[in-house]
Motif scaffolding. Structure first.
Motif, PDB file in Angstrom:
ATOM      1  N   GLN A  85      31.995  27.370  51.807  1.00 48.45           N
ATOM      2  CA  GLN A  85      31.682  28.767  51.256  1.00 48.45           C
ATOM      3  C   GLN A  85      31.377  28.788  49.858  1.00 48.45           C
ATOM      4  O   GLN A  85      31.510  29.849  49.341  1.00 48.45           O
ATOM      5  N   LEU A  87      28.804  29.604  48.204  1.00 48.41           N
ATOM      6  CA  LEU A  87      27.983  30.550  47.904  1.00 48.41           C
ATOM      7  C   LEU A  87      28.870  31.900  47.605  1.00 48.41           C
ATOM      8  O   LEU A  87      28.487  32.720  46.685  1.00 48.41           O
ATOM      9  N   HIS A  88      29.588  32.274  48.494  1.00 45.81           N
ATOM     10  CA  HIS A  88      30.769  33.411  48.138  1.00 45.81           C
ATOM     11  C   HIS A  88      31.493  33.135  46.820  1.00 45.81           C
ATOM     12  O   HIS A  88      31.360  34.094  46.052  1.00 45.81           O
ATOM     13  N   TYR A  89      31.816  31.803  46.589  1.00 47.56           N
ATOM     14  CA  TYR A  89      32.514  31.651  45.237  1.00 47.56           C
ATOM     15  C   TYR A  89      31.895  31.281  44.186  1.00 47.56           C
ATOM     16  O   TYR A  89      32.180  31.601  43.105  1.00 47.56           O
ATOM     17  N   PHE A  90      30.564  31.237  44.456  1.00 47.00           N
ATOM     18  CA  PHE A  90      29.564  31.169  43.283  1.00 47.00           C
ATOM     19  C   PHE A  90      29.482  32.692  42.689  1.00 47.00           C
ATOM     20  O   PHE A  90      29.333  32.850  41.768  1.00 47.00           O
ATOM     21  N   TRP A  91      29.492  33.453  43.647  1.00 46.00           N
ATOM     22  CA  TRP A  91      29.292  34.644  43.222  1.00 46.00           C
ATOM     23  C   TRP A  91      30.392  35.346  42.363  1.00 46.00           C
ATOM     24  O   TRP A  91      30.392  36.003  41.477  1.00 46.00           O
ATOM     25  N   ASN A  92      31.694  35.104  42.995  1.00 52.50           N
ATOM     26  CA  ASN A  92      32.715  35.147  42.284  1.00 52.50           C
ATOM     27  C   ASN A  92      32.800  34.728  40.922  1.00 52.50           C
ATOM     28  O   ASN A  92      33.373  35.512  39.921  1.00 52.50           O
ATOM     29  N   SER A  93      32.461  33.389  40.789  1.00 52.48           N
ATOM     30  CA  SER A  93      32.375  32.678  39.113  1.00 52.48           C
ATOM     31  C   SER A  93      31.167  33.455  38.410  1.00 52.48           C
ATOM     32  O   SER A  93      31.533  33.924  37.108  1.00 52.48           O
ATOM     33  N   VAL A  94      30.295  34.279  39.104  1.00 54.13           N
ATOM     34  CA  VAL A  94      29.275  34.973  38.094  1.00 54.13           C
ATOM     35  C   VAL A  94      29.924  36.317  37.869  1.00 54.13           C
ATOM     36  O   VAL A  94      29.690  36.872  36.794  1.00 54.13           O
ATOM     37  N   ILE A  95      30.743  37.173  38.771  1.00 53.44           N
ATOM     38  CA  ILE A  95      31.286  38.201  38.322  1.00 53.44           C
ATOM     39  C   ILE A  95      32.444  38.182  37.221  1.00 53.44           C
ATOM     40  O   ILE A  95      32.682  38.898  36.356  1.00 53.44           O
ATOM     41  N   TYR A 237      33.221  28.717  32.967  1.00 57.29           N
ATOM     42  CA  TYR A 237      32.876  28.580  34.171  1.00 57.29           C
ATOM     43  C   TYR A 237      33.675  27.447  34.892  1.00 57.29           C
ATOM     44  O   TYR A 237      33.987  27.464  36.103  1.00 57.29           O
ATOM     45  N   ASN A 252      39.170  35.627  46.221  1.00 60.96           N
ATOM     46  CA  ASN A 252      38.536  36.043  44.970  1.00 60.96           C
ATOM     47  C   ASN A 252      38.548  35.115  43.818  1.00 60.96           C
ATOM     48  O   ASN A 252      38.400  35.425  42.784  1.00 60.96           O
TER      49      ASN A 252
END
Length: 306
Positions: A85, A87-95, A237, A252
């Motif tokens: 998953q 894509l989900h964890y990429f978004w967490n890294s962006v946040i 990152y 998260n």
């Protein structure tokens, strides 16, 4: 009449030679061979990981990881993207990464501006205070920091657990705290190279301190800010230590901690992990190539005089 002629002794033109007798071309060839060899050694683990990611696990199990032949394809990349998953964890890294990076550069630039452009008794001590935080090992602070984070409550819309230790804000604050000192040190040294006459002229024209900082100094610091942004993005990152210790909720966690989801208790597919690791490394490469020109110019500032 007798005509006297003089002949030159030796060749008309002589190739310059180095002190040890070898022509300079040989030295350049040796240097280039050394640099190429160093690049190959440096890139060899990355190339081997890419080669491993192209092979299915059954093929490496049969032939071994250090082998040639068999089947090749990009199936591990699609499987790693879906199973982990990403894509989900990429978004967490962006946040986590983007706010931490922006806040770090903003705070450190303000500290550097005060230390470099104003003379007062504790300006050097203030810079040393910010820089001293980088001298402390992170592992030595994990126990008191973890206890302190558990005592700080947060509203539900900031953290589902209601505590700072299991929230995006907690990771952002810890990255800002550890990275601000290094950025302030680099920026203050660069701001000292900017002529103070520029600030004095702006002050005569009625510019406030904030306007001098935002409209005069900051535009001149774009190269060094780009270099720091590249470095800080890579460090924040790629963080794994704080992401696994402070973030208790697995969903998260940032992308680096998500690679653990591909490791089973009794079975590890190294081909799948290699593919996922290469996908995770893509954003850092994109940031570096996007800021490559500013990054190189920021690193070479002050190398040439005149």
């Amino acid at each position: 009449m007798t005509t006297l002629t003089t002949e030159r002794t030796g060749p008309a033109t002589a190739a310059p030679a180095s002190r040890d007798g070898r022509p300079p071309r040989a030295g350049r060839v040796t240097l280039h061979v050394f640099l190429i060899g160093t690049c190959v050694v440096w890139l060899l683990p990355l190339l081997y990981a890419f080669y491993t990611a192209l092979r299915p696990y059954a093929d490496t199990q049969k032939r071994g990881y250090v082998s040639v032949g068999g089947h090749y394809g990009f199936g591990n990349f699609t499987a790693a993207w879906d199973q982990a998953q990403l894509l989900h964890y990429f978004w967490n890294s962006v946040i986590i990464t983007v706010p931490a990076l922006v806040i770090t550069l903003w705070l450190s630039s303000m500290v550097a501006f005060v230390v470099a452009r104003f003379n007062f008794k504790v300006n050097i001590a203030l810079l040393m205070l910010f820089t001293a935080g980088n001298l402390l090992p992170q592992q030595a602070l994990i126990t008191p920091l973890f206890k302190m984070y558990q005592l700080i409550p947060l509203p539900d819309w900031l953290a589902a657990s209601g505590k700072l230790d299991d929230s995006f804000l907690g990771l952002i604050l810890i990255h800002v705290a550890f990275q601000t000192g290094f950025c302030a040190f680099v920026l203050s040294n660069y701001m000292r190279t900017i002529p103070k006459e520029l600030g004095e002229a702006a002050l005569v024209d009625g510019a406030s301190v904030w306007r001098q900082y935002w409209q005069l100094i900051m535009p001149l610091c774009r190269p060094v800010l780009a270099a720091l942004a590249t470095l800080e993005f890579t460090w924040i990152y790629n963080d794994f230590f704080w992401a696994t210790v402070l973030m208790q909720t697995g969903s998260n966690r940032p992308i680096t901690a998500a690679l653990n989801n591909l490791q089973g208790q009794f079975f590890v597919n190294n081909n799948l992990i290699s593919a996922a690791a290469l996908i995770v490394a893509v954003p850092t490469l994109v940031v570096f190539f996007a800021l490559q020109k500013q990054f190189v110019s920021g690193l070479t500032l002050g190398a040439n005089k005149g």
